[in-house]
Scaffold this active site. Structure first.
Site, PDB file in Angstrom:
ATOM      1  N   TYR A  53       0.865  -1.071   0.208  1.00 47.57           N
ATOM      2  CA  TYR A  53      -0.151   0.081   0.102  1.00 47.57           C
ATOM      3  C   TYR A  53       0.800   1.401   0.078  1.00 47.57           C
ATOM      4  O   TYR A  53       0.289   2.217  -0.630  1.00 47.57           O
ATOM      5  CB  TYR A  53      -0.876  -0.099   1.098  1.00 47.57           C
ATOM      6  N   ARG A  56       1.526   1.859  -3.484  1.00 50.84           N
ATOM      7  CA  ARG A  56       0.527   2.294  -4.223  1.00 50.84           C
ATOM      8  C   ARG A  56       0.250   3.826  -4.186  1.00 50.84           C
ATOM      9  O   ARG A  56       0.057   4.634  -5.028  1.00 50.84           O
ATOM     10  CB  ARG A  56      -0.736   1.411  -4.212  1.00 50.84           C
ATOM     11  N   HIS A 106     -14.611   1.492  -0.688  1.00 46.35           N
ATOM     12  CA  HIS A 106     -13.469   0.664  -0.277  1.00 46.35           C
ATOM     13  C   HIS A 106     -12.571   1.344   0.327  1.00 46.35           C
ATOM     14  O   HIS A 106     -11.226   0.832   0.375  1.00 46.35           O
ATOM     15  CB  HIS A 106     -13.085  -0.236  -1.448  1.00 46.35           C
TER      16      HIS A 106
END
Ligand code: BJW
Length: 232
Positions: A53, A56, A106
């Site tokens: 993460y 990203r 999400h």
């Protein structure tokens, strides 16, 4: 008055350079999805998931919204509260294009969640170094995203909006992940017209009244122009 609910998925950000999830090899940037997008995967190997993460989040600094994001922002300006934009994406490209009030079902890449004190924080740097929670000091921060087996955010609000919608439009999503994949049926049950805009027919394409195939950067501006022209 036309109430519109738009659902977006990874396909809308693909042309901005954000990878989608379900490429042909079934891996997500080389990782099996259950290793990086489940609470069990995080428990097993938190460093790999945090690194994933962090990478990203950093990559988002290098991308820009594309014409599909801008077209939806233009639609939001024209429709105001009559448009509800729900995204499965954790990127902030809708906001950078000018959309407001986006429902991130999400979660968001730029937020961290402290599992000790249950507070959520804006977060733009790394988590792999196990930083302290700004609120309680515990080292219990994780990405504020929704993994498999967890409850997506704002489900009650989304259910209400789907029931009130005159039009439901799904953009750039494979229809492989629930509950988002079921929104088309929910909206139809309450009488909405339904439209899919996707590169290829999704898994649930046959549930829609109409499905158009092509890149979001072309299909979405075309659809927005048509919708706004029909209101003049
Ligand atoms: C383009 C394009 C271009 C490309 N232009 N288009 C059995 C049956 C039914 C359900 C279940 C089941 N077993 C388990 C479940 C539930 C489970 C689930 O759905 N599993 C499936 C694998 C079957 N779901 C959950 O666990 C969810 N929670 C839940 O259900 O709680 C209980 C509940 C029940 C009822 C109500 C409320 C709650 C949680 C799901 C969480 C998903 N999390 C992830 C990660 C988020 C964080 C992160 O980003 O890292 O969300 S997984 C990943 O998939 C991510 C995405 O948002 C999500 C959807 O992916 P998306 O966006 O559709 O991307 P792709 O790659 O799949 O598709 C892209 C599409 O774009 C393709 O079609 C391309 O063709 C297209 N495209 N370029 C237009 N240029």
């Amino acid at each position: 008055m036309t109430r519109v609910v738009v659902l977006t998925g990874a396909g809308i950000s693909a042309e901005s350079g954000v990878p989608t999830f379900r490429d042909s090899d079934g891996l997500w940037e080389g990782h099996p999805v259950e290793d990086v997008a489940t609470p069990e995967g995080f428990e097993r190997d938190p460093m790999t998931v945090q690194q994933f993460y962090d990478a990203r989040r950093a990559a988002l600094e290098t991308v820009e919204p594309n014409p599909a994001h801008y077209a939806l922002a233009r639609l939001g300006e024209a429709l105001g509260d009559e448009l509800v934009l729900v995204t499965q994406n954790i990127d902030d490209l809708h906001e950078r294009a000018g959309s407001t009030g986006v429902v991130h079902m999400h979660g968001e890449a730029y937020r961290a969640w402290c599992t000790e004190c249950d507070r959520r924080w804006p977060w733009r740097t790394t988590l792999v170094d196990d930083p302290a929670c700004p609120g309680c000091g515990a080292r219990a921060l994780r990405p504020d995203v929704v993994w498999f087996g967890e409850m997506p955010y704002e489900m009650n609000r989304i259910a209400v909006e789907l029931a009130r919608a005159d039009l439901f439009v799904s953009i750039g999503t494979s229809g492989a992940v629930y509950p988002a994949a079921g929104f088309v049926q929910q909206a139809r049950k309450y009488g909405a017209r339904t439209l899919e805009l996707n590169l290829e027919p999704s898994e649930g394409s046959f549930y829609f009244h109409e499905a158009r195939q092509g890149p979001a950067s072309r299909l979405v501006p075309e659809w927005v122009e048509d919708l706004l022209a029909s209101r003049d």
